[in-house]
Design a protein around this motif. Structure first.
Motif, mmCIF file in Angstrom:
data_model
loop_
_atom_site.group_PDB
_atom_site.id
_atom_site.type_symbol
_atom_site.label_atom_id
_atom_site.label_comp_id
_atom_site.label_asym_id
_atom_site.label_seq_id
_atom_site.Cartn_x
_atom_site.Cartn_y
_atom_site.Cartn_z
ATOM 1 N N ILE A 102 0.819 -1.210 0.000
ATOM 2 C CA ILE A 102 0.000 0.000 0.000
ATOM 3 C C ILE A 102 0.857 1.267 0.000
ATOM 4 C CG2 ILE A 102 -0.339 0.281 2.484
ATOM 5 C CD1 ILE A 102 -3.366 0.714 1.698
ATOM 6 N N ASP A 103 2.074 1.184 0.556
ATOM 7 C CA ASP A 103 2.981 2.336 0.598
ATOM 8 C C ASP A 103 3.529 2.709 -0.782
ATOM 9 O OD1 ASP A 103 2.709 2.501 3.341
ATOM 10 O OD2 ASP A 103 4.495 1.308 3.747
ATOM 11 N N LEU A 104 3.362 1.844 -1.762
ATOM 12 C CA LEU A 104 3.900 2.090 -3.098
ATOM 13 C C LEU A 104 2.814 2.258 -4.152
ATOM 14 C CD1 LEU A 104 6.750 -0.507 -2.766
ATOM 15 C CD2 LEU A 104 7.055 1.955 -2.924
ATOM 16 N N LEU A 105 1.558 2.212 -3.734
ATOM 17 C CA LEU A 105 0.439 2.334 -4.673
ATOM 18 C C LEU A 105 0.037 3.783 -4.874
ATOM 19 C CD1 LEU A 105 -2.123 -0.465 -3.832
ATOM 20 C CD2 LEU A 105 -0.941 -0.087 -5.976
ATOM 21 N N LYS A 106 -0.060 4.171 -6.116
ATOM 22 C CA LYS A 106 -0.567 5.494 -6.463
ATOM 23 C C LYS A 106 -1.652 5.288 -7.509
ATOM 24 C CE LYS A 106 1.841 8.373 -9.806
ATOM 25 N NZ LYS A 106 2.986 9.151 -10.136
ATOM 26 N N ASP A 107 -2.584 6.225 -7.593
ATOM 27 C CA ASP A 107 -3.706 6.097 -8.530
ATOM 28 C C ASP A 107 -3.216 5.732 -9.925
ATOM 29 O OD1 ASP A 107 -5.200 6.859 -6.389
ATOM 30 O OD2 ASP A 107 -5.765 8.817 -7.179
ATOM 31 N N ASN A 108 -3.969 4.850 -10.581
ATOM 32 C CA ASN A 108 -3.732 4.406 -11.960
ATOM 33 C C ASN A 108 -2.532 3.483 -12.122
ATOM 34 O OD1 ASN A 108 -5.964 5.980 -12.712
ATOM 35 N ND2 ASN A 108 -4.646 7.775 -12.901
ATOM 36 N N THR A 109 -1.974 2.953 -11.035
ATOM 37 C CA THR A 109 -0.879 1.986 -11.133
ATOM 38 C C THR A 109 -1.442 0.657 -11.627
ATOM 39 O OG1 THR A 109 0.302 3.026 -9.300
ATOM 40 C CG2 THR A 109 0.942 0.780 -9.853
ATOM 41 N N ILE A 110 -0.805 0.085 -12.640
ATOM 42 C CA ILE A 110 -1.221 -1.214 -13.163
ATOM 43 C C ILE A 110 -0.495 -2.293 -12.358
ATOM 44 C CG2 ILE A 110 -1.259 -2.748 -15.169
ATOM 45 C CD1 ILE A 110 -3.054 -0.314 -15.527
ATOM 46 N N CYS A 111 -1.272 -3.223 -11.770
ATOM 47 C CA CYS A 111 -0.738 -4.297 -10.930
ATOM 48 C C CYS A 111 -1.274 -5.637 -11.440
ATOM 49 C CB CYS A 111 -1.209 -4.134 -9.488
ATOM 50 S SG CYS A 111 -0.843 -2.554 -8.749
ATOM 51 N N ASN A 127 7.772 -3.842 -11.055
ATOM 52 C CA ASN A 127 9.097 -3.799 -10.429
ATOM 53 C C ASN A 127 9.519 -2.391 -10.035
ATOM 54 O OD1 ASN A 127 9.326 -6.544 -10.650
ATOM 55 N ND2 ASN A 127 10.529 -6.470 -12.533
ATOM 56 N N PHE A 128 9.080 -1.388 -10.802
ATOM 57 C CA PHE A 128 9.456 -0.007 -10.509
ATOM 58 C C PHE A 128 8.232 0.893 -10.571
ATOM 59 C CE2 PHE A 128 13.098 -2.056 -12.521
ATOM 60 C CZ PHE A 128 14.078 -1.856 -11.556
ATOM 61 N N VAL A 129 8.177 1.887 -9.672
ATOM 62 C CA VAL A 129 7.128 2.908 -9.712
ATOM 63 C C VAL A 129 7.791 4.275 -9.583
ATOM 64 C CG1 VAL A 129 5.256 1.481 -8.819
ATOM 65 C CG2 VAL A 129 6.692 2.737 -7.231
ATOM 66 N N ASN A 130 7.177 5.273 -10.219
ATOM 67 C CA ASN A 130 7.655 6.652 -10.116
ATOM 68 C C ASN A 130 6.767 7.398 -9.131
ATOM 69 O OD1 ASN A 130 9.538 6.055 -12.082
ATOM 70 N ND2 ASN A 130 8.294 6.871 -13.736
ATOM 71 N N LEU A 131 7.384 7.989 -8.096
ATOM 72 C CA LEU A 131 6.643 8.711 -7.070
ATOM 73 C C LEU A 131 7.269 10.070 -6.839
ATOM 74 C CD1 LEU A 131 6.184 5.767 -4.537
ATOM 75 C CD2 LEU A 131 4.467 6.688 -6.085
ATOM 76 N N GLU A 132 6.443 11.024 -6.432
ATOM 77 C CA GLU A 132 6.912 12.387 -6.183
ATOM 78 C C GLU A 132 7.395 12.528 -4.738
ATOM 79 O OE1 GLU A 132 5.271 16.985 -6.197
ATOM 80 O OE2 GLU A 132 3.995 15.380 -6.947
ATOM 81 N N VAL A 133 8.495 13.257 -4.563
ATOM 82 C CA VAL A 133 9.009 13.577 -3.227
ATOM 83 C C VAL A 133 8.197 14.761 -2.717
ATOM 84 C CG1 VAL A 133 11.004 14.358 -1.902
ATOM 85 C CG2 VAL A 133 11.318 12.739 -3.790
ATOM 86 N N VAL A 134 7.511 14.583 -1.566
ATOM 87 C CA VAL A 134 6.693 15.667 -1.030
ATOM 88 C C VAL A 134 7.354 16.361 0.157
ATOM 89 C CG1 VAL A 134 4.491 14.759 -1.842
ATOM 90 C CG2 VAL A 134 5.350 14.075 0.397
ATOM 91 N N GLN A 135 8.361 15.725 0.731
ATOM 92 C CA GLN A 135 9.070 16.362 1.842
ATOM 93 C C GLN A 135 10.513 15.892 1.839
ATOM 94 O OE1 GLN A 135 7.204 15.671 5.619
ATOM 95 N NE2 GLN A 135 8.943 16.446 6.759
ATOM 96 N N ASP A 175 12.373 0.954 -6.589
ATOM 97 C CA ASP A 175 12.303 -0.483 -6.820
ATOM 98 C C ASP A 175 11.319 -1.055 -5.802
ATOM 99 O OD1 ASP A 175 12.694 -3.279 -6.829
ATOM 100 O OD2 ASP A 175 14.750 -3.040 -7.545
ATOM 101 N N THR A 176 10.203 -1.618 -6.237
ATOM 102 C CA THR A 176 9.171 -2.094 -5.318
ATOM 103 C C THR A 176 9.590 -3.351 -4.561
ATOM 104 O OG1 THR A 176 8.079 -3.386 -7.054
ATOM 105 C CG2 THR A 176 7.307 -1.126 -6.702
ATOM 106 N N ARG A 179 12.193 -1.547 -2.059
ATOM 107 C CA ARG A 179 11.665 -0.298 -1.496
ATOM 108 C C ARG A 179 12.767 0.757 -1.387
ATOM 109 N NH1 ARG A 179 6.661 -1.387 0.925
ATOM 110 N NH2 ARG A 179 6.833 0.252 2.456
ATOM 111 N N GLU A 180 13.660 0.780 -2.374
ATOM 112 C CA GLU A 180 14.788 1.711 -2.360
ATOM 113 C C GLU A 180 14.778 2.600 -3.605
ATOM 114 O OE1 GLU A 180 18.272 -0.698 -1.989
ATOM 115 O OE2 GLU A 180 17.902 -1.118 0.128
ATOM 116 N N TYR A 181 15.405 3.761 -3.446
ATOM 117 C CA TYR A 181 15.603 4.728 -4.534
ATOM 118 C C TYR A 181 16.453 4.095 -5.633
ATOM 119 C CZ TYR A 181 17.855 8.678 -6.899
ATOM 120 O OH TYR A 181 18.352 9.541 -7.822
#
Length: 187
Positions: A102-111, A127-135, A175-176, A179-181
């Motif tokens: 759940i920590d790696l899921l963002k709207d419209n992610t195909i799983c 295997n990989f997701v792109n997420l925005e840094v918010v802080q 990398d899902t 869980r690393e950059y």
């Protein structure tokens, strides 16, 4: 049907109507008698772990499992909703069923959603997701020590370590599996 000789780590079969996966396996051949297959089993619905020993010649029913490509839509207080991309049916999964994913899921992610008898029981993330840094703390110029990192919070709430040049508002590839950059994503 599977035979005891087919047992190995990762095999999925059914016991009393529930799907199980072998997470640990040990083969023993005593001097006399039948071979023994000691298995550590995990219930794929409840997550309960237990050990059981089987003898050669025992048979097991193949689990009725199916994988479907689905798109993550949204979540509410208890569930996360996925849409089958081929027939547009929606399937809820509880947040307990998703676990850390759940920590790696963002709207419209195909799983890939795992179904047992047509009901969803778990997901496999890409295997990989792109997420925005918010802080993220600002980068101190001259802080170029090799291998230095700083904490960053992503749009899903996950906190990871990133290189010091990553700033708030940038997209990063994660990398899902670990869980690393991985790298910065330029859009």
């Amino acid at each position: 049907m599977y035979l005891a000789s087919d047992l190995r780590k990762g095999l999925k079969f059914e016991i009393d109507g529930d799907p199980y996966v072998i997470v640990g396996f040990e083969f023993k051949k005593p001097g006399k008698g039948q071979s023994l297959y000691k298995c550590k089993l995990k219930n794929m619905i409840t997550g309960v772990l237990f050990e059981r020993t089987y003898r050669s010649g025992e048979k097991f029913k193949r689990a009725d499992l199916e994988e479907q490509e689905m798109e993550y839509l949204y979540s509410d207080k208890d569930n996360c909703y996925f849409m089958n991309t081929s027939n547009y049916e929606q399937h809820p999964l509880t947040k307990d069923q998703l676990g850390d994913a759940i920590d790696l899921l963002k709207d419209n992610t195909i799983c890939i959603v795992l179904l047992h008898n047509g009901l969803p029981i778990g997901i496999t993330l890409p295997n990989f997701v792109n997420l925005e840094v918010v802080q993220s703390e600002p980068w101190a110029k001259g802080d170029t020590a090799t291998g230095s990192t700083k904490p960053a919070v992503l749009e899903t709430g996950l906190e990871i370590q990133v290189p010091p040049f990553i700033d708030q508002g940038q997209m990063v590839k994660i990398d899902t599996r670990t869980r690393e950059y991985v790298e910065r994503v330029n859009e």
